[in-house]
Structures are given as structure tokens and as C-alpha cells.
Design a protein around this motif. Structure first.
Motif, PDB file in Angstrom:
ATOM      1  N   UNK A  35      63.184 -24.518 121.947  1.00  0.00           N
ATOM      2  CA  UNK A  35      63.289 -23.096 121.118  1.00  0.00           C
ATOM      3  C   UNK A  35      63.257 -23.266 119.637  1.00  0.00           C
ATOM      4  N   UNK A  36      63.059 -22.111 118.707  1.00  0.00           N
ATOM      5  CA  UNK A  36      62.917 -22.093 117.391  1.00  0.00           C
ATOM      6  C   UNK A  36      63.818 -21.476 117.015  1.00  0.00           C
ATOM      7  N   UNK A  37      64.822 -21.727 116.005  1.00  0.00           N
ATOM      8  CA  UNK A  37      65.813 -20.955 115.337  1.00  0.00           C
ATOM      9  C   UNK A  37      65.165 -20.265 114.134  1.00  0.00           C
ATOM     10  N   UNK A  38      65.367 -19.101 114.037  1.00  0.00           N
ATOM     11  CA  UNK A  38      64.767 -18.353 112.647  1.00  0.00           C
ATOM     12  C   UNK A  38      66.020 -17.615 112.144  1.00  0.00           C
ATOM     13  N   UNK A  39      66.246 -18.233 110.837  1.00  0.00           N
ATOM     14  CA  UNK A  39      67.393 -17.218 110.239  1.00  0.00           C
ATOM     15  C   UNK A  39      67.366 -15.807 110.038  1.00  0.00           C
TER      16      UNK A  39
ATOM     17  N   UNK B  99      60.887 -18.588 121.508  1.00  0.00           N
ATOM     18  CA  UNK B  99      60.500 -19.412 122.750  1.00  0.00           C
ATOM     19  C   UNK B  99      58.850 -19.470 122.792  1.00  0.00           C
ATOM     20  N   UNK B 100      58.123 -20.559 123.129  1.00  0.00           N
ATOM     21  CA  UNK B 100      56.791 -20.773 123.150  1.00  0.00           C
ATOM     22  C   UNK B 100      56.112 -19.404 123.783  1.00  0.00           C
ATOM     23  N   UNK B 101      55.134 -18.690 123.185  1.00  0.00           N
ATOM     24  CA  UNK B 101      54.686 -17.549 123.419  1.00  0.00           C
ATOM     25  C   UNK B 101      55.111 -16.622 122.761  1.00  0.00           C
ATOM     26  N   UNK B 102      56.449 -16.517 122.296  1.00  0.00           N
ATOM     27  CA  UNK B 102      57.038 -15.482 121.377  1.00  0.00           C
ATOM     28  C   UNK B 102      56.285 -15.340 120.075  1.00  0.00           C
ATOM     29  N   UNK B 103      56.176 -14.119 119.598  1.00  0.00           N
ATOM     30  CA  UNK B 103      55.372 -13.834 118.279  1.00  0.00           C
ATOM     31  C   UNK B 103      56.058 -14.405 117.289  1.00  0.00           C
ATOM     32  N   UNK B 104      55.673 -15.349 116.278  1.00  0.00           N
ATOM     33  CA  UNK B 104      56.258 -16.213 115.147  1.00  0.00           C
ATOM     34  C   UNK B 104      56.464 -17.444 115.674  1.00  0.00           C
TER      35      UNK B 104
END
Length: 265
Positions: A233-237, A244-249
Motif C-alpha cells: 500500500x501507498x500512504x499519501x499525506x 493500492x495497486x490499480x488505484x488512481x495515483x
């Protein structure tokens, strides 16, 4: 270690313990962890935990480590750790033993479980003493998730499915959880939306994925037959949830710490 470097994730294993409820519908065993725990305190989770060095030394019946390695995308040694940690943690936390062999008195088995949980004896020695052998074929690989790089405590977790063997019952006799019970996936997701329980993103995503299966057998049989891709997962401030992979951004280079995240804030 440089302060900017992410913590290396510790290998861990989690089991979606399955059964059919009284109405024949799929149920999964979930535990609400003690609030004060360093990782996922207060969250409702599938049973599981970190891989112990001693796990890799236990022999089993079923597919060889190389088979598991191919599906989990790791080395055979790492795969053995994932598989055996899954079996050991399920025994420690739920009292369900995915093993085969001679019949064991319930009292003897309870003492053996306590010995393993309290680290008085290693799991392999306990099994040998009881004349039991791990049944790795009772597990099916399901997913692999890695804790985001910004977290101070990280895990690289292999998720498996397993149907509770006949004659065994999962229980809540663990010091790591304040309660444990069987849920339908839909009911657990509703409880989360209503604020009754907390679910981390991997648990919530998996419950969503499995909610459409009618029973334990159909879910267990639906395990991926090819290699499983790890999910980081990617945490975005500023965002309330991880990407998650496939999500925009979502950007794997940013999620893995190989690129600055400034453009995604």
C-alpha cells in the motif's frame, strides 16, 4: 540505519480460518486484538503472527517448499517459514492444529499449546513428542501484503486459507485478543462501517473479496494457482486511506520509497 530508510519488514503469516455456519453460509474467524499491542492494537484481524527461526526446521506432509515458493514469490526457505508460522500461529491463537497423526488427549494438546505459546518448547519438538506431522496441504495460498514503508513496525505477510478440520473448534483462548468469534464477511464489513470494529486495509480488502463466496469449500478451492503478487500500500499525506495497486495515483516507486512523494500530496 539512516532515519529516512524504511524499516525492513518482518516475515509473518496469517490464516483465513473457514467454516460453514449453521445456515450453511461461509464464516471466517476473527480476533479483536488487545488495544495496547504495538501492532494493530484494537483492530479486528485474522489470526497470525511473525515467523520464528525455528519454524523452518519442521517437516510436513503436502506440497514441498519449492511449490510454495513459486506461488508466494520467495525462496523455498522463506516459504517454509510462512507455511509453518501459519500452522503454529493458528494452533497458538485458536487451538486449531493443522496436523495429522495419532489421536491426542485434549488435556495433553492444551498443555502443548500453552508450551508453544509461552515459548517453553519449540513447535517442532512438541509435534514430534505428540507423534503428529504438519499437514501443509490443508493450507492454500491466498495473498501477500507488505506494511507501508512509513510505518515503524512492518510485516511481509503471507495470507492462507484453511478449513477447520473435523472435530476441532476455534476458540478465544489467547492473550493477544480480547474476543474472537466467527463472522460472515458481510457482517464484519457492516460492523466496520458502523464503527463497531476496526479493520486494517488488508483485512477489509480480503473480506470484501471473499464476501461473494457461498461456503468454505468454494472459497478454499478458489485459491490462486499461479504466482501471487505482493501488495504494498501507498500512504499519501492528506488521504484518509492508503492507495493500492490499480488505484488512481498509486505509484510503486513512491510506495517502495524509490521516488519522492511530493507530487502525490
Amino acid at each position: 540505519m539512516n532515519a529516512a530508510e524504511p524499516v525492513m519488514p518482518r516475515p509473518a503469516a496469517t490464516v483465513l480460518l473457514l467454516r460453514d455456519g449453521p445456515d450453511g453460509r461461509l464464516q471466517v474467524f476473527l480476533q479483536r486484538r488487545v488495544k495496547g499491542m504495538a501492532f494493530a492494537g484494537g483492530m479486528t484481524v485474522f489470526p497470525g503472527g511473525g515467523v520464528d527461526a525455528s519454524d523452518r526446521a519442521v517437516a510436513w506432509e503436502g506440497p514441498e517448499p519449492a511449490w510454495w515458493a513459486e506461488r508466494l514469490g520467495c525462496t523455498a526457505d522463506e516459504a517454509a517459514g510462512f507455511v509453518l508460522a501459519a500452522v503454529r500461529e493458528t494452533f497458538e491463537e485458536c487451538g486449531v492444529l493443522l496436523a495429522d497423526g495419532a489421536s491426542v488427549d485434549a488435556g495433553v494438546l492444551a498443555r502443548a499449546r500453552d508450551d508453544v505459546a509461552q515459548r517453553r518448547r519449540v513447535f517442532g519438538d512438541v509435534l514430534t513428542g505428540l507423534g503428529l506431522r504438519v499437514r501443509a496441504d490443508l493450507l492454500h495460498p491466498w495473498a501477500r501484503w507488505i506494511t507501508p514503508i512509513v510505518q515503524p513496525r512492518r510485516y511481509d505477510t503471507a495470507f492462507f486459507t484453511a478449513i477447520v478440520p473435523p472435530g476441532q473448534e476455534a476458540d478465544a483462548q489467547t492473550t493477544e485478543a480480547v474476543e474472537a468469534t466467527w463472522w460472515t464477511p458481510a457482517a464484519a464489513l457492516t460492523a466496520f462501517r458502523d464503527g463497531e470494529i476496526g479493520l486494517m486495509r488488508p483485512t477489509r480488502t480480503i473480506l470484501t473479496d471473499i464476501a461473494a463466496f457461498p461456503d468454505a469449500a468454494s472459497l478454499h478451492a478458489a485459491a490462486p494457482t499461479g504466482a501471487i503478487s505482493s501488495i504494498l500500500p501507498m500512504v499519501v499525506e492528506g488521504l484518509p486511506d492508503v492507495l493500492l495497486p490499480g488505484d488512481e495515483g498509486y505509484d510503486l516507486h513512491v510506495a517502495s520509497g524509490h521516488a519522492p512523494a511530493g507530487g502525490h500530496r
